[in-house]
Design a protein around this motif. Structure first.
Motif, PDB file in Angstrom:
ATOM      1  N   VAL A  55       0.866  -1.192   0.000  1.00  0.00           N
ATOM      2  CA  VAL A  55       0.000   0.000   0.000  1.00  0.00           C
ATOM      3  C   VAL A  55       0.900   1.240   0.000  1.00  0.00           C
ATOM      4  O   VAL A  55       2.063   1.176   0.415  1.00  0.00           O
ATOM      5  CB  VAL A  55      -0.949   0.022   1.224  1.00  0.00           C
ATOM      6  N   VAL A  56       0.338   2.319  -0.499  1.00  0.00           N
ATOM      7  CA  VAL A  56       1.097   3.570  -0.574  1.00  0.00           C
ATOM      8  C   VAL A  56       0.438   4.585   0.353  1.00  0.00           C
ATOM      9  O   VAL A  56      -0.781   4.780   0.313  1.00  0.00           O
ATOM     10  CB  VAL A  56       1.125   4.106  -2.022  1.00  0.00           C
ATOM     11  N   SER A  63       4.542   0.433   1.517  1.00  0.00           N
ATOM     12  CA  SER A  63       4.804  -0.512   2.615  1.00  0.00           C
ATOM     13  C   SER A  63       4.057  -1.808   2.368  1.00  0.00           C
ATOM     14  O   SER A  63       3.046  -1.830   1.667  1.00  0.00           O
ATOM     15  CB  SER A  63       4.309   0.044   3.951  1.00  0.00           C
ATOM     16  N   VAL A 118      -4.408   5.039   3.066  1.00  0.00           N
ATOM     17  CA  VAL A 118      -3.627   4.696   1.872  1.00  0.00           C
ATOM     18  C   VAL A 118      -4.115   5.540   0.693  1.00  0.00           C
ATOM     19  O   VAL A 118      -5.198   6.122   0.735  1.00  0.00           O
ATOM     20  CB  VAL A 118      -3.768   3.201   1.499  1.00  0.00           C
TER      21      VAL A 118
ATOM     22  N   TRP B  55       4.045   2.091   9.885  1.00  0.00           N
ATOM     23  CA  TRP B  55       3.734   0.734   9.473  1.00  0.00           C
ATOM     24  C   TRP B  55       4.903  -0.207   9.730  1.00  0.00           C
ATOM     25  O   TRP B  55       5.966   0.203  10.137  1.00  0.00           O
ATOM     26  CB  TRP B  55       3.354   0.735   7.999  1.00  0.00           C
ATOM     27  N   GLY B  56       4.663  -1.474   9.441  1.00  0.00           N
ATOM     28  CA  GLY B  56       5.670  -2.502   9.681  1.00  0.00           C
ATOM     29  C   GLY B  56       6.761  -2.516   8.638  1.00  0.00           C
ATOM     30  O   GLY B  56       6.901  -1.614   7.833  1.00  0.00           O
ATOM     31  N   GLU B  57       7.566  -3.593   8.654  1.00  0.00           N
ATOM     32  CA  GLU B  57       8.702  -3.744   7.753  1.00  0.00           C
ATOM     33  C   GLU B  57       8.308  -3.630   6.293  1.00  0.00           C
ATOM     34  O   GLU B  57       7.293  -4.183   5.883  1.00  0.00           O
ATOM     35  CB  GLU B  57       9.326  -5.121   7.967  1.00  0.00           C
TER      36      GLU B  57
END
Lengths: 265, 57
Positions: A55-56, A63, A118, B55-57
């Protein structure tokens, strides 16, 4: 004490040299190594027939979107393959290391992100379910201190646990920064695939935490997060943060030679 | 394009017909950040929560 975050690309390309460098550093100080590995998770997702989702954010940062299926692969790869390979590598270089995830012993307690914003495929901003990612809320520093006091190098996979018992994907940079703060580390090092913070193509050698915060809007995605965490960490008591290239033969020697970006109080 | 009432200032906010639940809009009158949702099939807007990015990795 030194807390080192090695990004996924540096680990994939240069794990042996990074671990040897960590082992060398551990002869004079206690070392915690936090690793990334998102690209390896993607590879294993595809091998298992799970197409990874990304997602952006409105800030343009791409990410991983961790749904339930992908979380299973994330945990297997991060806490299993990558973490244990690094422990084995440390053994090869003559050190004793223990590999744990942030879920072990309540090392990293996090809150699941219920919702995230997002930019969807139509270029429009939308709120969606946050999946299995988390924001770290508490660190069990005593567990790490206990392991370090036994002469072990501690290798940490970026997985946290929520109060509800959910395993969560947490950003490795965030995990390293929170560990460094909780442990009162002398130094927090981000090993990445570039030489440090570059502005107009020139390496920024040193900046104060306040200068770093002022520069944030002009720093690109990925690096801006490291600089922000570096600034927050030194303001919270970490002696110094250093961002440098993890692709060389002895990456941690760059701290002494000063080739990288130091963020100081 | 439908005009949906802003829950803050009651001004009309233009929402495209293909809007999806969770989509975010800004009220051009009061500047409020608003989230689109459907209530019994009718388009509605509510004040959007602040959702920070971490957010995560």
């Amino acid at each position: 004490m030194l807390v080192v975050k090695a990004g996924g690309r540096a680990i994939t390309a240069n794990a042996s040299n990074i671990v040897r460098s960590v082992v060398r550093a551990s002869s004079s100080k206690q070392v915690v190594l936090v690793h990334g590995g998102g690209d390896v998770v993607t590879e294993y997702c595809r091998a298992l027939g799970i197409e990874p989702k990304f997602v952006v954010s409105p800030q343009g940062i791409r990410s991983r979107y961790t749904d339930e299926k992908e979380l299973e692969v994330y945990v297997m790869v991060m806490a299993g393959k990558i973490n244990k390979s690094l422990v084995a590598e440390a053994t090869k270089h003559g050190a004793r290391a223990v590999g744990i995830s942030g879920a072990d012993g309540g090392l990293l307690l996090a809150e699941r992100k219920k919702r995230i914003v997002v930019v969807d495929e139509r270029g429009r901003k939308r709120v969606i379910d946050g999946g299995y990612t988390g924001q770290i809320k508490a660190v069990n520093a005593d567990l790490i201190r206990s392991l370090l006091s036994q002469g072990l190098i501690v290798v940490v996979a970026p997985i946290a646990v929520s109060e509800e018992g959910e395993l969560l994907n947490v950003d490795g940079d965030q995990a390293a920064a929170y560990l460094a703060r909780a442990l009162g580390a002398e130094e927090l090092v981000f090993l990445t695939d570039v030489d440090g913070l570059l502005i107009d193509g020139k390496l920024v050698g040193r900046l104060s935490a306040d200068e770093a915060v002022r520069l944030l809007p002009s720093i690109g995605p990925g690096m801006n997060r490291k600089v922000m965490l570096a600034a927050e960490s030194v303001k919270a008591g970490v002696g110094r943060a250093f961002i440098c290239n993890g692709l060389g033969e002895d990456p941690l020697s760059l701290i002494e030679s000063g080739i990288g970006t130091a963020v100081v109080p | 394009m439908a005009s949906v009432s802003c829950p803050v200032c009651e001004a009309g906010v233009e929402v495209p017909d293909d809007a999806l639940e969770g989509e975010l809009f800004e009220c051009s009158s009061c500047g409020a950040h608003l989230e689109f949702y459907l209530e019994a099939g009718k388009p509605r807007l509510k004040l959007a929560e602040e959702v920070s990015e971490d957010w995560g990795e």
